[in-house]
Scaffold this active site. Structure first.
Site, mmCIF file in Angstrom:
data_model
loop_
_atom_site.group_PDB
_atom_site.id
_atom_site.type_symbol
_atom_site.label_atom_id
_atom_site.label_comp_id
_atom_site.label_asym_id
_atom_site.label_seq_id
_atom_site.Cartn_x
_atom_site.Cartn_y
_atom_site.Cartn_z
ATOM 1 N N ASN A 1 -7.690 -1.771 7.833
ATOM 2 C CA ASN A 1 -8.879 -1.100 6.502
ATOM 3 C C ASN A 1 -9.164 -2.659 5.520
ATOM 4 O OD1 ASN A 1 -8.846 1.358 7.269
ATOM 5 N ND2 ASN A 1 -7.009 1.742 6.473
ATOM 6 N N HIS B 1 0.434 2.960 12.659
ATOM 7 C CA HIS B 1 -0.862 3.215 11.263
ATOM 8 C C HIS B 1 -1.866 3.663 13.035
ATOM 9 C CE1 HIS B 1 -5.423 2.362 9.830
ATOM 10 N NE2 HIS B 1 -5.021 3.067 9.907
ATOM 11 N N GLU C 1 -1.959 0.171 15.282
ATOM 12 C CA GLU C 1 -1.922 -1.411 14.385
ATOM 13 C C GLU C 1 -0.179 -0.721 14.213
ATOM 14 O OE1 GLU C 1 -4.243 -1.207 11.030
ATOM 15 O OE2 GLU C 1 -3.873 -3.379 10.897
ATOM 16 N N SER D 1 -2.290 4.323 6.613
ATOM 17 C CA SER D 1 -3.613 3.497 6.722
ATOM 18 C C SER D 1 -3.426 2.259 5.642
ATOM 19 C CB SER D 1 -4.558 4.358 6.989
ATOM 20 O OG SER D 1 -4.670 5.266 5.790
#
Ligand code: 3HC
Length: 723
Positions: free
Chosen positions: A513, A463, A475, A442
């Site tokens: 993120n 991800h 992702e 991540s």
């Protein structure tokens, strides 16, 4: 003997519907030209009226009719959602709804019996068509799904579903389906009383004709006969009906905080329509459908339908790039994430090897994966032998045996660069040159990971979000050297396991993120300023997030948040300075829900019991400050929106489309706002810039609007000019 009517007698061959009379049964075949699925468009409605006219006229020796689709995987996918974009006002939607109702009333009122022969999706207007038939047979194919998902588009069923479904299966069961948009396979639809029979795909037409014949001769009686009156039985006992609606309303309000008008309107339409004759109930439905279809909420949700479908179907790879089929996956690291990845892969028919260093760890991961599979399979009411077949697809190992057959490897070991480097090298010595080497990370840059690889072109970020079986986003992160076939194969893998994949370029925090980080940092700053835990969480759940930021800190784990925060702060020092609050919490041994100690207190059962008042002394900030809800919402919400625009500006995102899909599906950006880019288009870039500038003046340069936002504001540009 089959009499196939000639072109002059039937609708032209390019028409969406064809009718053949086969041994006295009219077989109505749906196959909309040029469309991947059948949808109820103006053309289909017109063609169906033509066919119904012929059936009403009689004279062709037709005793019963069967409606079947020639499209693989879909019966009817509902109304043509594309047409909703053209609705200018409530009257347009109301008219469209009335057109659909008129057609289905005509179908229902045919004197001959009709059989819906369903293989594939019968959703929205599709299921409503089936409900207007006398009898329904569905296949046992996993692609067969029945449901009324309209509330997910911000509308309600508009072709009779709100009236016919409760009359067929009762109030509580139909509300559950319509409020959740849940989709049932053939077997579950039968157990709910929506379909009458379930048959294997190859015999669908034969069985549908048999049923049609038997209905015509009176040998078979339709079970849904009570549909023509209002629901009978226990649900009509004094008080019980009111109780069902009251409970349903409470459930909706507590879940949506009144931010979504469709579910509440649905309850009103169903309740008021129940004791009315069908036509009067349909009047209520059409009016509500028209009003809802032009709300901002519906427009945003329709936007999300098309953007997420496009993200699924259209990966950013050069034309002609072919993905490798993905039938075997190996997962390295049998922790919670690894086990989740193994489970969702197996559920989609992929053979999985789940590896950990020690046999005990691998066995534990295997148990977690199997438990997840069993839980999900039971919900789908699978038979024991089907569940065994599913769980048998995951094998645990402490060695690299069998890795050479894997099409995709997902490394899901602890988030540490040198550990991941070592694991990557080990994996590579056991696989071939045509295996995708995915890393579930991540925060670690993919280019950095690829440095340890002998085949960096095979390395890609995958991800996943936690919990893997529930979160819909994957992702996918490419670094500059990732080969296009690797991206295409990763995308195909994501789609195969039922995720919506977005592909982004490598950058700290990637996309999800990256935009979450300044939002979370701002929440911690507000805490430090003296805003209370509850005020912060409440402000953001009222804005539409499923949980507030402080709850999210506890869910993610404060140690994890601290680590991610530092990585992001190193990359974007000007606006993601980590707050002291998180350091103080971690230093006090507070890791969040996982150790039962965080911003909140937890009971013995692990349930959150309330904000932990002792936190304020620990962080040195008593809850003293009254910041308006709107200001909290702007400081957090716009922080995220602004950062999202920066990622597009920098080329981390390939498109605003992916940005909206990623924010909604990955981190819970409120769906009714359509995603950060759609939100800017909706409220106007000028408005967003003005609010950011005000915040910049009050709180500093971290709120400075992104250049692309300024450009949009100055030039009146939109991220989605086509709407
Ligand atoms: N209207 C317009 N386009 C539709 C559509 C619809 N109802 N359903 C699917 N499509 C399009 C998709 O946009 C996609 O287009 P593309 O090829 O340009 O990308 C194409 O059909 C194929 O769709 P998928 O990629 O999603 O195909 P899948 O096989 O993965 O899934 C499906 C098929 C299960 C039918 C899925 O597309 C789906 O869930 N569709 C929407 C179903 C729905 O919400 N129906 C309710 C509509 S509202 C309604 O009916 C109102 C009524 O009450 C009056």
């Amino acid at each position: 003997m089959a009499t196939t009517l000639t072109e002059t007698e039937t609708v032209a061959s390019a028409a969406p519907v064809r009718m053949d009379v086969e041994d006295g049964i009219a077989v109505i075949r749906l196959n909309q030209p040029g469309k991947p699925v059948n949808v109820i468009s103006a053309g289909l409605v017109e063609a169906m009226h033509g066919i119904l006219g012929r059936l009403e006229a009689g004279g062709e020796g037709v005793r019963a009719a069967v409606i079947i689709s020639e499209k693989k995987g879909t019966w009817i996918a509902g109304a043509d959602i594309e047409q909703f974009k053209d609705f200018k006002g409530p009257a347009d939607g109301e008219t469209a709804s009335r057109e659909g109702q008129k057609l289905l009333n005509r179908l229902e009122r045919l004197v001959i019996p009709t059989v819906a022969a369903i293989d594939g999706a019968a959703l929205g207007g599709g299921l409503e068509t089936a409900l207007a038939c006398t009898y329904r047979i569905a296949t046992d194919s996993p692609r067969t799904k029945l449901g009324l998902p309209e509330v997910q588009l911000g509308i309600i069923p508009g072709a009779g579903g709100t009236a016919r479904l409760p009359r067929l299966i009762g109030i509580a069961a139909s509300l559950d389906l319509m409020l959740t948009g849940k989709q049932l396979d053939g077997r579950r639809a039968r157990s709910q009383g929506i379909v009458d029979e379930v048959v294997p795909v190859p015999v669908l037409l034969r069985e549908a004709k048999r049923a049609a014949n038997d209905l015509a001769s009176g040998k078979l009686k339709p079970k849904g006969a009570r549909r023509r009156g209002s629901p009978k039985g226990v649900e009509n006992l004094p008080g019980l009906r009111g109780f069902i609606f009251r409970k349903a309303r409470q459930g909706v309000v507590s879940k949506t905080h009144g931010l979504y008008p469709a579910p509440l309107r649905l309850l009103e339409v169903v309740e008021r329509g129940l004791d009315k004759p069908l036509d009067a109930a349909l009047e209520l439905e059409a009016k509500a459908f028209g009003e809802l279809a032009v709300t901002q909420e519906a427009r945003s949700l329709v936007h999300l339908f098309f953007t997420s479908t496009a993200a699924k179907n259209d990966p950013p790879v050069p034309e002609g790039t072919r993905p490798k089929p993905v039938d075997h996956v190996a997962v390295v690291g049998a922790g919670f994430m690894g086990a989740g990845i193994a489970a969702v892969s197996a559920e989609s028919g992929i053979e999985v090897r789940l590896k950990d260093v020690k046999p005990e760890a691998a066995a534990k991961g295997l148990k977690t994966a199997r438990d997840t599979l069993i839980k999900r399979a039971k919900r789908k009411k699978l038979k024991p032998y089907q569940i065994t077949a599913l769980t048998d697809r995951v094998e645990a190992t402490a060695a690299y045996t069998g890795f050479h057959t894997a099409d995709v490897i997902v490394e899901a070991v602890f988030e540490d660069v040198s550990l991941k480097h070592g694991v990557l090298k080990e994996i590579e010595s056991h696989i071939g040159a045509d295996t995708v080497l995915g890393s579930n990370t991540s925060t670690i840059p993919i280019a950095e990971l690829a440095k340890a690889s002998a085949r960096p072109e095979n390395v890609i970020g995958l991800h996943f979000f936690s919990p893997v079986d529930k979160m819909p986003l994957l992702e996918i992160i490419t670094h500059p050297g990732t080969a296009p076939w690797v991206t295409a194969t990763s995308h195909a893998y994501g789609k195969k396991i039922g995720k919506t994949p977005i592909v982004v370029n490598d950058s700290p925090g990637f996309y999800a993120n990256r935009i979450l980080s300044p939002y979370m940092a701002e929440a911690a700053l507000l805490l430090e300023e003296g805003v209370s835990i509850d005020d912060l969480d409440r402000a953001m759940t009222r804005w539409g997030y499923p949980v507030g930021p402080i709850t999210l800190y506890d869910e993610v784990g404060l140690d994890v948040a601290q680590k991610a925060g530092k990585i992001m702060a190193a990359a974007f020092a000007d606006r993601m300075k980590p707050s002291q609050v998180i350091d103080k919490m971690v230093a006090d041994g507070r890791l969040g829900r996982k150790n039962g100690k965080g911003f909140f207190t937890y009971g013995d059962d692990g349930k959150k019991t309330g904000a932990d008042e002792s936190v304020y002394a620990l962080i040195g900030a008593a809850p003293r400050k009254q910041v308006s809800r709107e200001e909290i919402q702007d400081r957090l919400g716009l922080m995220m929106v602004n950062e999202a625009v920066r990622t597009l500006e920098e080329g981390v995102l390939h498109s605003a489309r992916d940005g909206d899909v990623g924010a909604v599906m990955g981190i819970g950006f409120p769906p009714f706002r359509g995603g950060p880019f759609w939100y800017v288009d909706t409220v106007g870039a000028q408005d967003v810039v003005a609010r950011l500038k005000k915040l910049e003046q009050a709180h500093g340069s971290r709120f400075a609007p992104a250049k692309m936002l300024l450009d949009h504001a100055a030039g009146g540009k939109k991220f989605f000019p086509e709407g």
